[in-house]
Design a protein around this motif. Structure first.
Motif, PDB file in Angstrom:
ATOM      1  N   ALA A  30       0.080 -11.810   4.452  1.00 46.78           N
ATOM      2  CA  ALA A  30       0.179 -10.399   4.824  1.00 46.78           C
ATOM      3  C   ALA A  30       0.972  -9.624   3.769  1.00 46.78           C
ATOM      4  CB  ALA A  30       0.841 -10.272   6.190  1.00 46.78           C
ATOM      5  N   ALA A  31       2.018 -10.253   3.222  1.00 44.63           N
ATOM      6  CA  ALA A  31       2.838  -9.603   2.197  1.00 44.63           C
ATOM      7  C   ALA A  31       2.021  -9.366   0.927  1.00 44.63           C
ATOM      8  CB  ALA A  31       4.067 -10.450   1.895  1.00 44.63           C
ATOM      9  N   ILE A  32       1.156 -10.292   0.593  1.00 44.25           N
ATOM     10  CA  ILE A  32       0.312 -10.143  -0.601  1.00 44.25           C
ATOM     11  C   ILE A  32      -0.606  -8.931  -0.460  1.00 44.25           C
ATOM     12  CG2 ILE A  32      -1.604 -11.206  -1.877  1.00 44.25           C
ATOM     13  CD1 ILE A  32      -0.157 -13.917  -1.401  1.00 44.25           C
TER      14      ILE A  32
ATOM     15  N   LYS B 110       2.559  -1.503  -2.256  1.00 44.44           N
ATOM     16  CA  LYS B 110       3.775  -1.372  -1.445  1.00 44.44           C
ATOM     17  C   LYS B 110       4.819  -2.419  -1.801  1.00 44.44           C
ATOM     18  CE  LYS B 110       1.604   1.002   2.384  1.00 44.44           C
ATOM     19  NZ  LYS B 110       1.484   1.150   3.811  1.00 44.44           N
ATOM     20  N   GLN B 111       4.858  -2.821  -3.054  1.00 42.43           N
ATOM     21  CA  GLN B 111       5.833  -3.815  -3.491  1.00 42.43           C
ATOM     22  C   GLN B 111       7.272  -3.338  -3.276  1.00 42.43           C
ATOM     23  OE1 GLN B 111       5.179  -5.381  -7.398  1.00 42.43           O
ATOM     24  NE2 GLN B 111       6.848  -6.859  -7.244  1.00 42.43           N
TER      25      GLN B 111
ATOM     26  N   ALA C  66       0.427  -3.979   7.176  1.00 40.97           N
ATOM     27  CA  ALA C  66      -0.203  -5.297   7.014  1.00 40.97           C
ATOM     28  C   ALA C  66      -1.034  -5.626   8.231  1.00 40.97           C
ATOM     29  CB  ALA C  66       0.866  -6.366   6.793  1.00 40.97           C
ATOM     30  N   LYS C  67      -2.138  -6.282   8.007  1.00 39.74           N
ATOM     31  CA  LYS C  67      -3.007  -6.750   9.093  1.00 39.74           C
ATOM     32  C   LYS C  67      -2.572  -8.149   9.479  1.00 39.74           C
ATOM     33  CE  LYS C  67      -5.953  -3.258   8.842  1.00 39.74           C
ATOM     34  NZ  LYS C  67      -5.277  -2.024   9.149  1.00 39.74           N
ATOM     35  N   ILE C  68      -1.706  -8.236  10.441  1.00 36.94           N
ATOM     36  CA  ILE C  68      -1.204  -9.539  10.875  1.00 36.94           C
ATOM     37  C   ILE C  68      -1.162  -9.583  12.393  1.00 36.94           C
ATOM     38  CG2 ILE C  68       1.208  -8.795  10.682  1.00 36.94           C
ATOM     39  CD1 ILE C  68       1.833 -11.701   9.828  1.00 36.94           C
TER      40      ILE C  68
END
Length: 125
Positions: free
Chosen positions: A78-80, A87-88, A123-125
């Motif tokens: 999700a972070a990737i 959005k780093q 994020a799509k989680i």
């Protein structure tokens, strides 16, 4: 005041209703109102049925819940997607908020709250 109707509604718990019926207070009230003995007995009988037959209402509302558990790998994926979306800086701020340098360093009790924050970032989680 002939033709005028007075409606009397009395609410009480079971113990009070039984006490009023046994004491004769209800009968005295009705006799003052010129209600016949048979009518009084019918009313008292109905009142006793209500107090005995009517179960207490209890509200037992349960809300179905689902527990979702995420792994470090789920969070990393999700972070990737957030990093790919540019959005780093937000992701790095989130890692700092959780006092870790990388997703695999999150403690087990941090995984759920971290996943929620990732979702807030998109994020799509």
């Amino acid at each position: 005041m002939q033709g005028t109707t007075l409606k009397l509604i009395v609410e009480m718990d079971t113990q009070d209703a039984q006490r009023v019926i046994k004491s004769g207070s209800l009968a005295n009230l009705f006799s003052d109102l010129n209600i016949s003995t048979d009518e009084i007995k019918n009313i008292e009988s109905e009142a006793e049925k209500e107090t005995v037959a009517k179960p207490q209402k209890t509200e037992n509302k349960t809300v179905p819940t689902t527990t979702i558990s995420y792994t470090h790998d789920d969070l990393a994926k999700a972070a990737i997607t957030l990093m790919d979306a540019g959005k780093q800086p937000e992701l790095l701020g989130l890692l700092q908020e959780f006092n870790v340098q990388a997703v695999p360093m999150l403690k087990e009790d941090q995984i759920g709250p971290f996943a929620l924050k990732l979702r807030e970032l998109g994020a799509k989680i």
